[in-house]
Motif scaffolding. Structure first.
Motif, short mmCIF file in Angstrom:
data_model
loop_
_atom_site.label_atom_id
_atom_site.label_comp_id
_atom_site.label_asym_id
_atom_site.label_seq_id
_atom_site.Cartn_x
_atom_site.Cartn_y
_atom_site.Cartn_z
N SER A 108 32.50 53.10 40.03
CA SER A 108 31.88 52.35 41.12
C SER A 108 31.14 51.13 40.60
CB SER A 108 30.90 53.25 41.90
OG SER A 108 31.57 54.35 42.45
N ASP A 109 31.14 50.08 41.41
CA ASP A 109 30.31 48.89 41.18
C ASP A 109 30.55 48.27 39.80
OD1 ASP A 109 29.12 49.19 43.69
OD2 ASP A 109 27.62 50.58 42.89
N CYS A 110 31.81 48.07 39.45
CA CYS A 110 32.16 47.43 38.18
C CYS A 110 32.10 45.91 38.38
CB CYS A 110 33.55 47.85 37.73
SG CYS A 110 33.70 49.62 37.44
N GLN A 111 31.32 45.25 37.57
CA GLN A 111 31.08 43.82 37.73
C GLN A 111 31.98 43.02 36.79
OE1 GLN A 111 26.88 43.02 37.24
NE2 GLN A 111 26.34 44.97 38.22
N PHE A 112 32.75 42.12 37.37
CA PHE A 112 33.55 41.18 36.61
C PHE A 112 32.98 39.79 36.87
CE2 PHE A 112 36.32 44.82 37.14
CZ PHE A 112 36.90 44.95 35.89
N GLU A 113 32.25 39.28 35.88
CA GLU A 113 31.53 38.03 36.04
C GLU A 113 32.44 36.84 35.74
OE1 GLU A 113 28.57 37.78 37.18
OE2 GLU A 113 27.76 39.81 37.01
N GLY A 114 32.29 35.77 36.53
CA GLY A 114 33.06 34.57 36.30
C GLY A 114 32.74 33.94 34.95
N GLY A 115 33.77 33.42 34.29
CA GLY A 115 33.59 32.77 33.00
C GLY A 115 33.46 33.71 31.83
N GLU A 116 33.71 35.02 32.05
CA GLU A 116 33.53 36.00 30.99
C GLU A 116 34.85 36.67 30.63
OE1 GLU A 116 28.92 37.39 31.66
OE2 GLU A 116 30.51 38.86 31.92
N THR A 117 34.84 37.28 29.45
CA THR A 117 35.91 38.16 29.00
C THR A 117 35.33 39.57 28.89
OG1 THR A 117 36.92 36.39 27.71
CG2 THR A 117 37.60 38.62 27.19
N CYS A 118 36.07 40.56 29.37
CA CYS A 118 35.56 41.93 29.27
C CYS A 118 36.70 42.89 28.93
CB CYS A 118 34.84 42.36 30.54
SG CYS A 118 35.92 42.71 31.94
N THR A 119 36.31 44.07 28.46
CA THR A 119 37.25 45.12 28.12
C THR A 119 36.81 46.41 28.78
OG1 THR A 119 37.74 44.12 25.96
CG2 THR A 119 38.34 46.43 26.25
N VAL A 120 37.75 47.10 29.40
CA VAL A 120 37.52 48.44 29.94
C VAL A 120 38.16 49.43 28.97
CG1 VAL A 120 37.85 50.00 31.89
CG2 VAL A 120 37.64 47.53 32.30
N PHE A 121 37.34 50.30 28.39
CA PHE A 121 37.84 51.32 27.47
C PHE A 121 37.87 52.67 28.18
CE2 PHE A 121 35.75 48.18 24.76
CZ PHE A 121 36.63 48.02 23.71
N GLY A 122 39.01 53.34 28.17
CA GLY A 122 39.08 54.73 28.61
C GLY A 122 38.89 55.63 27.41
N ILE A 123 37.87 56.50 27.45
CA ILE A 123 37.53 57.32 26.28
C ILE A 123 37.35 58.78 26.68
CG2 ILE A 123 36.39 55.37 25.14
CD1 ILE A 123 33.70 56.82 25.79
N ASP A 124 37.11 59.62 25.67
CA ASP A 124 36.88 61.05 25.77
C ASP A 124 38.21 61.77 26.05
OD1 ASP A 124 35.47 63.46 25.66
OD2 ASP A 124 33.79 62.67 26.79
N THR A 125 38.15 63.04 26.39
CA THR A 125 39.36 63.83 26.59
C THR A 125 39.83 63.72 28.04
OG1 THR A 125 38.10 65.81 27.13
CG2 THR A 125 38.64 65.44 24.81
N ALA A 126 41.04 64.19 28.28
CA ALA A 126 41.61 64.11 29.63
C ALA A 126 40.77 64.87 30.64
CB ALA A 126 43.04 64.65 29.62
N SER A 127 40.13 65.96 30.21
CA SER A 127 39.34 66.78 31.14
C SER A 127 37.95 66.23 31.39
CB SER A 127 39.24 68.22 30.61
OG SER A 127 38.58 68.23 29.35
N SER A 128 37.52 65.26 30.59
CA SER A 128 36.18 64.67 30.76
C SER A 128 36.23 63.17 30.54
CB SER A 128 35.17 65.32 29.81
OG SER A 128 35.61 65.24 28.47
N LEU A 129 37.24 62.55 31.13
CA LEU A 129 37.49 61.12 30.92
C LEU A 129 36.29 60.28 31.34
CD1 LEU A 129 39.95 59.41 29.95
CD2 LEU A 129 40.51 59.08 32.36
N GLU A 130 35.98 59.28 30.54
CA GLU A 130 34.91 58.33 30.83
C GLU A 130 35.43 56.92 30.60
OE1 GLU A 130 30.79 59.28 29.55
OE2 GLU A 130 31.80 60.73 28.26
N ALA A 131 34.61 55.95 30.96
CA ALA A 131 34.96 54.55 30.70
C ALA A 131 33.74 53.80 30.21
CB ALA A 131 35.52 53.88 31.95
N ILE A 132 33.99 52.85 29.33
CA ILE A 132 32.98 51.89 28.88
C ILE A 132 33.51 50.51 29.25
CG2 ILE A 132 31.77 50.90 26.90
CD1 ILE A 132 32.38 53.51 25.41
N ILE A 133 32.66 49.68 29.79
CA ILE A 133 33.04 48.29 30.05
C ILE A 133 32.15 47.41 29.19
CG2 ILE A 133 33.27 46.44 31.73
CD1 ILE A 133 33.60 48.55 33.90
N THR A 134 32.77 46.63 28.30
CA THR A 134 32.00 45.71 27.47
C THR A 134 32.23 44.29 27.96
OG1 THR A 134 33.78 45.46 25.84
CG2 THR A 134 32.15 47.18 25.44
#
Length: 209
Positions: A165-191
């Protein structure tokens, strides 16, 4: 003056403890913990021995020991991926160039060792990234600046495996969405990798903000 290269480190091994990172014989990053992506470190271009070592251990105990050639003016992400008995590096070339103010250049990196191939889409049906498998990265895609609710789905289906929810994609920026952890406890990091003053040098990071 010689233009430098930039490197950052990510710990994406769900069952491994914190690690120290050595560049040649120097410890460059201390106690990088699972789910963390470091800020960029500026280095002179050239050849480097990069070793990933369990926290506090001698360099000879490295679980990853690779030689990388870092090119002038280029940015890199070096990610430790896989389960502890099969740790391997994923080396990515980061495209942190200029981005128009109304757009964010984004990509998805799949670092969950037992999760299926994934699509990333918005809840209103826009597909951002398709069919990305483990240890793979999508191409960068221009996304309209804004705040989105995202879904990670089993590739080619409507089966949602993670909601963001509420993932911010700012103008003029570069970002990466990482899918991490195991399939049963999947998480994401956005840098936020580059673009705004807050994003320079590796940027703001967090879990699915």
């Amino acid at each position: 003056m010689v233009e430098t290269t930039q490197v950052r480190i990510g710990h994406c091994c769900p069952d491994a403890s914190g690690v120290d990172i050595y560049l040649n014989d120097d410890r460059a990053f201390d106690n990088v913990k699972f789910g963390n992506v470091s800020e960029y470190a500026s280095l002179q271009p050239g050849e480097y021995e990069i070793a990933v070592v369990p926290k506090g251990e001698d360099r000879s105990k490295a679980v990853i020991d690779e030689t990388l050639t870092l090119k002038q003016g280029q940015d890199y992400s070096v990610l430790a991926t896989g389960f502890a008995d099969d740790i391997q590096p994923l080396v990515l070339t980061d495209e942190n160039g200029d981005v128009p103010q109304g757009k964010c250049h984004a990509r998805f990196v799949h670092c969950s060792p037992d999760a299926p191939k994934l699509d990333v889409r918005t809840t209103d049906g826009q597909t951002l990234f398709e069919n990305v498998g483990f240890r793979k990265a999508s191409n960068y895609e221009p996304v309209d600046a804004g705040t989105y609710d995202l879904e990670l789905c089993r590739a080619g289906t409507d089966e949602v495996v993670l909601e963001l929810s509420d993932c911010q994609f700012e103008g003029g920026e570069t970002c990466t969405v990482f899918g991490i952890d195991t399939a049963s406890s999947l998480e994401a990091i956005i840098t936020r990798d580059a673009g705004s003053p807050a994003a320079k040098g590796g940027g703001k990071r967090g879990r699915a903000y």
